[in-house]
Write an enzyme that holds these catalytic residues in place. Structure first.
Site, PDB file in Angstrom:
ATOM      1  N   LYS A 111       0.823  -1.217   0.000  1.00  0.00           N
ATOM      2  CA  LYS A 111       0.000   0.000   0.000  1.00  0.00           C
ATOM      3  C   LYS A 111       0.850   1.257   0.000  1.00  0.00           C
ATOM      4  CE  LYS A 111      -4.471  -1.433   1.686  1.00  0.00           C
ATOM      5  NZ  LYS A 111      -5.564  -1.182   2.599  1.00  0.00           N
ATOM      6  N   LYS A 194      -4.448  -9.658  -6.938  1.00  0.00           N
ATOM      7  CA  LYS A 194      -5.644  -9.849  -6.112  1.00  0.00           C
ATOM      8  C   LYS A 194      -6.797  -8.978  -6.626  1.00  0.00           C
ATOM      9  CE  LYS A 194      -5.520  -8.160  -2.000  1.00  0.00           C
ATOM     10  NZ  LYS A 194      -5.179  -7.753  -0.632  1.00  0.00           N
ATOM     11  N   LYS A 197     -10.493  -3.428  -4.308  1.00  0.00           N
ATOM     12  CA  LYS A 197     -11.413  -2.286  -4.394  1.00  0.00           C
ATOM     13  C   LYS A 197     -10.789  -1.134  -5.147  1.00  0.00           C
ATOM     14  CE  LYS A 197     -13.307  -3.005   0.237  1.00  0.00           C
ATOM     15  NZ  LYS A 197     -13.038  -2.659   1.635  1.00  0.00           N
TER      16      LYS A 197
END
Ligand code: AMP
Ligand code: TRP
Length: 332
Positions: A111, A194, A197
């Site tokens: 992230k 993956k 969102k």
């Protein structure tokens, strides 16, 4: 006694990965265990969230969870920031967890990306807050997708270290519950990434609220290879996209991967995709229509979250009081 706790971030675009990796299992566990489910708004702001959108996303997450089958009469559902015990325990855990442990967290690395200096301190200590979420209730079992395994190992390390430091067997060592054939749902466009969102392309994911037509078109366009559908588990090796679609199908039907391979192996992807799209539609479209009903009833959603927080606080308050005493804070 088993107590279940799990959380989901209200950051929009809840997708089939969240549904199969987490929500569907949360719903099932309710019939057997005491369950506490949390919309983790404090985790969400570790990356900046527009305030109006965040408020909306919290309500939307509540609507999605209730529409998916979270029973607010038997389980507790609330948003994290309403219960101050999470933040209080997180501070104590910030003082237990070692920097070396946090440096190993792959989610932070992913992230924060290349510009780590610019990531918030909150993003770095995110796993300590997650440990506090769980242990504020002395929860014993945590249903999550595969990507949260490392954070739960850290939670275990924190519990063990706290217990050792203060010489008391206080916190349980939690068990992850990573259940089903789709514990890591991958992007529909790239089987090595993956489903997420935050992916820029909406075609990488099936959102829980996608319409029938959108679901059909996304599955039709999902990446596959030019060979027939694999005919055995070993033949899945190196065929990431095929494995992903078969895994999603198995998880939705609640059968083994072997069973799906037996039914579709050797056939064409177009047949598999047609049946898979049907299956996703029949699972998600009724949920979508219930979500819409709930979204029209904002007061009802707000009341559920508020009442849930009151119940959650009743459980965590005495626990945090004991923790403060163990640490040596003056509480009386
Ligand atoms: P998050 O959206 O990061 O708050 O995740 C909420 C829950 O969904 C966690 O239990 C995650 O492990 C799970 N989850 C998120 N993405 C996926 C995915 N692609 N496949 C399976 N589970 C997932
Ligand atoms: N970190 C989890 C995720 O991104 C969300 C989460 C926060 C959570 N607190 C939790 C999950 C406690 C399980 C238990 O998916």
């Amino acid at each position: 006694m088993k107590r279940i706790f799990s959380g989901i971030q209200p950051t929009g675009n809840l997708h089939l990965g969240n549904y199969l990796g987490a929500v569907k299992n949360w719903v099932k566990l309710q019939s057997t265990y005491e369950c506490i489910y949390c919309i983790v708004d404090m985790h969400a702001i570790t990356t900046f969230q527009d305030p109006k959108k965040l408020t909306q996303n919290i309500r939307d997450a509540a609507a999605i969870l209730i529409a998916s089958g979270i029973n607010i009469n038997s389980s507790i559902l609330f948003n994290q920031s309403r219960v101050p015990m999470h933040a209080e325990l997180a501070w104590i855990f910030n003082c237990i967890a070692k920097i070396g442990w946090l440096n190993r967290m792959t989610q932070f690395k992913d992230k924060a990306g290349k510009n780590r200096e610019k990531a918030s301190a909150g993003l770095y200590i995110y796993p300590n807050l997650m440990a506090a979420d769980i242990l504020s209730y002395k929860a014993t079992h945590v249903p999550v997708g595969d990507d949260q395994k490392q954070h739960l190992e850290l939670t275990r390390d924190i519990a063990i270290s706290f217990n050792d430091s203060y010489g008391i067997k206080y916190f349980p060592v939690v068990e992850p519950l990573i259940i089903g054939e789709a514990t890591r749902v991958m992007s529909l466009r790239d089987g090595s990434k993956k489903m997420s969102k935050s992916d820029n392309s909406d075609f990488t994911r099936i959102n829980i609220t996608d319409s029938k037509d959108v679901i059909a078109s996304k599955i039709k366009k999902a990446k596959t290879d030019s060979l027939p559908v694999p005919e055995s588990i070993t033949a899945l090796s190196g065929r990431l996209e095929a494995k992903n679609l078969l895994g999603i199908f198995a998880a939705l039907k609640e059968v083994s991967l072997e069973k799906i391979i037996k039914d579709y192996g050797g056939g064409t992807f177009s047949v598999l995709k047609e049946d898979l799209a049907e299956c996703i539609i029949s699972e998600l479209v009724p949920v979508s229509s219930e979500i819409k009903n709930l979204q029209n009833n904002r007061e009802y959603l707000d009341k559920i979250l508020k009442d849930g927080a009151t119940k959650a606080e009743e459980i965590s308050k005495p626990i945090i009081k004991e923790v403060k005493e163990i640490v040596g804070f003056l509480v009386a």
